[in-house]
Design an enzyme around this catalytic site. Structure first.
Site, mmCIF file in Angstrom:
data_model
loop_
_atom_site.group_PDB
_atom_site.id
_atom_site.type_symbol
_atom_site.label_atom_id
_atom_site.label_comp_id
_atom_site.label_asym_id
_atom_site.label_seq_id
_atom_site.Cartn_x
_atom_site.Cartn_y
_atom_site.Cartn_z
ATOM 1 N NE ARG A 101 8.184 3.897 0.728
ATOM 2 C CZ ARG A 101 7.674 2.845 0.002
ATOM 3 N NH1 ARG A 101 7.933 1.457 0.625
ATOM 4 N NH2 ARG A 101 6.829 2.705 -1.001
ATOM 5 C CD GLU A 139 7.644 7.327 0.919
ATOM 6 O OE1 GLU A 139 8.224 8.230 0.674
ATOM 7 O OE2 GLU A 139 6.978 6.602 0.552
ATOM 8 C CB SER A 192 3.995 7.672 -1.374
ATOM 9 O OG SER A 192 3.717 6.510 -2.279
HETATM 10 N N1 EPU Z 1 -6.213 4.067 -3.492
HETATM 11 C C1 EPU Z 1 -7.530 5.016 -3.422
HETATM 12 N N2 EPU Z 1 -7.245 6.268 -3.667
HETATM 13 C C2 EPU Z 1 -6.031 6.914 -4.351
HETATM 14 C C3 EPU Z 1 -4.919 6.020 -4.220
HETATM 15 C C4 EPU Z 1 -4.973 4.623 -3.587
HETATM 16 O O1 EPU Z 1 -8.358 4.538 -3.366
HETATM 17 O O2 EPU Z 1 -5.968 8.011 -4.627
HETATM 18 C C5 EPU Z 1 -6.429 2.868 -2.813
HETATM 19 C C6 EPU Z 1 -6.130 1.822 -4.095
HETATM 20 O O3 EPU Z 1 -7.359 1.644 -4.985
HETATM 21 C C7 EPU Z 1 -5.840 0.437 -3.465
HETATM 22 C C8 EPU Z 1 -4.656 1.029 -2.354
HETATM 23 O O4 EPU Z 1 -5.336 2.620 -2.075
HETATM 24 O O5 EPU Z 1 -6.855 -0.027 -3.069
HETATM 25 C C9 EPU Z 1 -3.252 0.924 -2.425
HETATM 26 O O6 EPU Z 1 -2.924 1.917 -3.566
HETATM 27 P P1 EPU Z 1 -1.796 1.725 -4.588
HETATM 28 O O7 EPU Z 1 -1.711 0.079 -4.834
HETATM 29 O O8 EPU Z 1 -1.506 2.523 -5.513
HETATM 30 O O9 EPU Z 1 -0.509 1.642 -3.226
HETATM 31 P P2 EPU Z 1 -0.287 2.808 -2.161
HETATM 32 O O10 EPU Z 1 -0.373 1.938 -0.945
HETATM 33 O O11 EPU Z 1 -0.923 3.966 -2.540
HETATM 34 C C10 EPU Z 1 2.299 2.091 -2.114
HETATM 35 C C11 EPU Z 1 3.690 2.741 -2.203
HETATM 36 C C12 EPU Z 1 4.151 3.195 -3.575
HETATM 37 C C13 EPU Z 1 4.202 2.295 -4.362
HETATM 38 C C14 EPU Z 1 2.763 1.383 -4.036
HETATM 39 C C15 EPU Z 1 2.871 0.115 -5.171
HETATM 40 C C16 EPU Z 1 3.751 3.856 0.348
HETATM 41 C C17 EPU Z 1 3.526 4.904 0.881
HETATM 42 N N3 EPU Z 1 3.619 3.780 -0.993
HETATM 43 O O12 EPU Z 1 1.435 3.180 -2.586
HETATM 44 O O13 EPU Z 1 5.468 3.889 -3.328
HETATM 45 O O14 EPU Z 1 4.580 2.452 -5.587
HETATM 46 O O15 EPU Z 1 2.443 1.041 -2.935
HETATM 47 O O16 EPU Z 1 3.455 -0.752 -4.556
HETATM 48 O O17 EPU Z 1 3.830 3.036 0.786
HETATM 49 C C18 EPU Z 1 6.518 5.887 -2.923
HETATM 50 O O18 EPU Z 1 6.960 5.453 -1.815
HETATM 51 O O19 EPU Z 1 6.852 6.894 -3.379
HETATM 52 C C19 EPU Z 1 5.599 5.065 -3.683
HETATM 53 C C20 EPU Z 1 5.265 5.733 -4.999
#
Ligand code: EPU
Length: 335
Positions: A160, A331, A235
């Site tokens: 990012r 972010e 995010s």
């Molecule tokens: N999780 C929770 N609770 C929540 C949300 C997430 O426990 O409310 C846990 C999930 O269960 C999982 C982990 O956190 O074990 C990761 O969650 P997720 O796969 O949804 O991905 P993220 O790390 O929360 C990142 C990106 C997203 C992107 C997704 C999928 C960042 C800041 N965000 O989210 O990007 O869509 O991975 O690749 O790196 C964005 O940048 O706007 C965005 C949506």
């Protein structure tokens, strides 16, 4: 500012701040001419990665450059270069690629925002980042209106992050991005758990780029709020990266913490999980809230001001710091 132009329709959080003036730019030459005369503009792309907390005393330059063009260049037999204007909507570009059998961006389906702002934060999702398909971009200097090109290395992409968020912050406006895409025999990336699960549930064993795009759209729609229905900026925070020693300590206290090793002695932990554990998931303070299906996303339930959403962000940061001794940083860009 009592009078002015409302920016509510131009930012995905749907914040009703006002701007002193507004110009929609449709030609690169028009942009160069404007910047040659004056430099004090507020630049607006898709408005999908910003939180506006106050009225804007400057004239807004809305980047509305449009168009797709194949370009000549040394590429592999199965590749082509496609130059896309900065004002094109990102998801429309992804759909164009999928419809024309061009591979590489299908995992990045349904990300809000414009093509020209995507490199600034090296957008990413489901195992793919913009840098993986990036060839070069053209950008206009905000100081004198001159046009230059940046190659992959010069952009210094990170998680990012890019040079446009670092040493060249607010120095350039990206007018077009050239992508390196595959023409056939696409290498689909389905390693990310949620994609693999979705394809399996649909009994798809050899997925096409359309299948992957459809799966990503389905996953995103199930977790992430549609900005047309409820204001948000995806995010809100970045996932923090910590060292092994710190992680071992944290895991002792919170054995169920999810994690992703990203490099030697670098472990990423999901901010969404931290925020949920801190008790904020689905919470609402007036019209400022935390999404109920993904705690990393802050939402505007209707009439929240940018300041109210920012207040909530700070409250979350403090609580996460208190419980986990971890700093989570936004972010999105906050103005
Ligand atoms: N999780 C929770 N609770 C929540 C949300 C997430 O426990 O409310 C846990 C999930 O269960 C999982 C982990 O956190 O074990 C990761 O969650 P997720 O796969 O949804 O991905 P993220 O790390 O929360 C990142 C990106 C997203 C992107 C997704 C999928 C960042 C800041 N965000 O989210 O990007 O869509 O991975 O690749 O790196 C964005 O940048 O706007 C965005 C949506």
């Amino acid at each position: 500012m009592k009078t002015g132009i409302s920016l509510q329709a131009y930012n995905t959080f749907g914040i009703a701040v006002k701007a002193a003036g507004f110009v929609s730019v449709t030609q690169v030459s028009q942009l160069q001419e404007l910047l040659g005369k004056e430099q004090d503009f507020f630049i607006l792309g898709g408005g999908s990665n910003m939180l506006l907390t106050q009225d804007i005393n400057q004239t807004v330059l809305h980047i509305a450059l449009k168009g797709f063009q194949l370009v000549e260049g040394p590429v592999g037999a199965n590749e082509l270069l496609l130059q896309v204007a900065g004002g094109e909507n990102w998801h429309d570009f992804v759909l164009y690629c999928v419809a024309n059998n061009l591979g590489g961006v299908e995992n990045l389906s349904l990300i809000p925002g414009n093509v020209g702002t995507a490199p600034i934060q090296n957008i990413g999702a489901y195992g793919v980042e913009l840098k993986d398909v990036f060839h070069s971009c053209e950008a206009v200097s905000r100081e004198d209106g001159s046009l230059r090109s940046f190659n992959l290395e010069e952009c210094k992409f990170g998680y990012r992050d890019s040079i446009f968020k670092g040493e060249l912050k607010d120095k350039y406006i990206i007018t077009s991005v050239t992508f390196k895409l595959s023409k056939d025999s696409h290498k689909v990336n389905t390693a990310y758990g949620a994609i693999a699960d979705t394809l399996k549930a649909k009994k798809i064993t050899t997925p096409t780029i359309t299948d992957v795009s459809d799966a990503v759209i389905e996953i995103r729609q199930s977790k992430l709020p549609d900005p047309k229905q409820i204001g948000n900026s995806g995010s809100f925070f970045k996932n923090p990266t910590i060292n092994q020693a710190r992680f071992t300590e944290l895991r002792k206290q919170f054995p169920d913490i999810p994690f992703y090793p990203v490099a030697t002695d670098k472990i990423k932990v999901p901010a969404g999980w931290l925020i949920e554990k801190a008790g904020f998931k689905g919470k609402r303070f007036g019209d400022a809230g935390v999404h109920d299906k993904q705690a990393l996303v802050l939402v505007n339930h209707g009439k929240a001001t940018g300041a109210e959403i920012w207040e909530l962000a700070i409250r979350i940061q403090k609580k996460v710091k208190e419980i986990f001794k971890l700093e989570i940083v936004p972010e999105v860009n906050v103005f």
